[in-house]
Write an enzyme that holds these catalytic residues in place. Structure first.
Site, mmCIF file in Angstrom:
data_model
loop_
_atom_site.group_PDB
_atom_site.id
_atom_site.type_symbol
_atom_site.label_atom_id
_atom_site.label_comp_id
_atom_site.label_asym_id
_atom_site.label_seq_id
_atom_site.Cartn_x
_atom_site.Cartn_y
_atom_site.Cartn_z
ATOM 1 N N TYR A 1 0.884 -1.338 -0.112
ATOM 2 C CA TYR A 1 -0.108 0.117 0.125
ATOM 3 C C TYR A 1 0.910 1.262 -0.102
ATOM 4 C CZ TYR A 1 -3.162 3.482 1.722
ATOM 5 O OH TYR A 1 -3.817 4.874 1.865
ATOM 6 N N LYS B 1 1.137 4.224 -2.761
ATOM 7 C CA LYS B 1 0.631 5.530 -2.612
ATOM 8 C C LYS B 1 1.961 6.626 -3.337
ATOM 9 C CE LYS B 1 -3.457 5.522 -1.839
ATOM 10 N NZ LYS B 1 -4.778 5.835 -2.536
#
Length: 289
Positions: A190, A194
């Protein structure tokens, strides 16, 4: 460095929007005469942002992977449209499906009353697990949705902007996790996705802010800190997690979804006319320690 155009003849030095010093301050946050695309519109940030755009005078096209909106806040979106004479529509759209995205745009674009002049890319997923055994398929899914999905919709919006020959502004919802690792939770995939969203925004801003033949499209990202929602409630049940998250920022609390309305409207509107390729970090000071 000389004052000549360092990018070469394919880039321009002048922009279509140079700022408007006579514009009332309130108008700098208005979105009248614009249609804004919101992906992940069934989520907490998506519904909140959609209602705010309508309140600011814009129309909204909401896209999400579910067939019909299921958010408990969806009625607030419809109420905002009615109150402010805006138009809101909802379309099922899987941002991982390139052809599907094109088909959805072909369906709704001809019927819009205002040109598409903005995008808020909220569609994204989070996942965690020990990296030593984390499935590659899950890692790929994170990038497919968070990065490729953002690019796919941004590309579709840019094509509409080019055809209409109007200016536009895009906001990619990234995360403070693109800057730092998260204490107490294993989120390597994750966090990496990002960080990629940050770089995607910068790279597209470089292309679409100064290329000859392209209307001016500003591209920025927004990096929220921890948000208190029902989606984070489960994680906060872990012993010590809430005190850790709260103590990890300078305001010693978690944010609420409504606190991202003004930042998004600022990035979409003319108030941020000289801002592109930047990240607006709204994290309570988490990354500033």
């Amino acid at each position: 460095m000389s004052s000549s155009n360092v990018h070469g003849p394919e880039f321009r030095e002048t922009k279509k929007y140079q700022g408007n010093p006579s514009a009332p301050v309130a108008d700098l946050f208005r979105l009248d005469g614009r249609t804004i695309i919101v992906t992940g519109a069934n989520g907490f940030i998506g519904t909140t942002v959609a209602a705010s755009i309508l309140e600011s005078g814009g129309d909204v096209v909401c896209l999400d992977v579910v067939e019909t909106p299921t958010s408990s806040d969806w009625e607030n979106v419809e109420a905002s449209a009615k109150k402010h004479s805006g138009v809101v529509s909802y379309h099922q759209c899987n941002v991982r499906d390139v052809q599907g995205v094109a088909d959805v745009f072909a369906k709704f674009a001809p019927a819009l009353r205002h040109p598409i002049r903005g995008l808020v890319a909220c569609a994204g997923v989070s996942d965690n697990g020990p990296s030593i055994e984390y499935p590659i398929a899950s890692f790929r899914r994170l990038f497919d949705i968070n990065v490729k999905g953002t690019f796919t919709v941004a590309q579709a919006v840019a094509k509409e902007v080019l055809e209409a020959n109007v200016t536009a502004s895009m906001v990619f919802v990234a995360s403070m996790s693109g800057y730092v690792s998260n204490k107490g939770v294993d989120t390597a995939g994750y966090n990496s996705s990002k960080a990629a969203v940050h770089q995607l925004a910068r790279s597209l801003a470089a292309e679409w802010g100064s290329r000859v033949g392209m209307p001016l499209i500003r591209v920025n990202s927004l990096s929220p800190g921890y948000i208190r929602t029902t989606a984070t409630a489960e994680a906060l049940q872990k012993p010590g997690m809430e005190s850790q998250w709260v103590g990890d920022n300078m305001l010693y609390r978690l944010s609420t979804v409504d606190e991202f309305r003004a930042p998004v409207l600022y990035l979409l509107g003319d108030g941020s006319s000289f801002m592109t390729g930047a990240d607006l970090r709204v994290d309570g000071g988490h990354c500033a320690w």
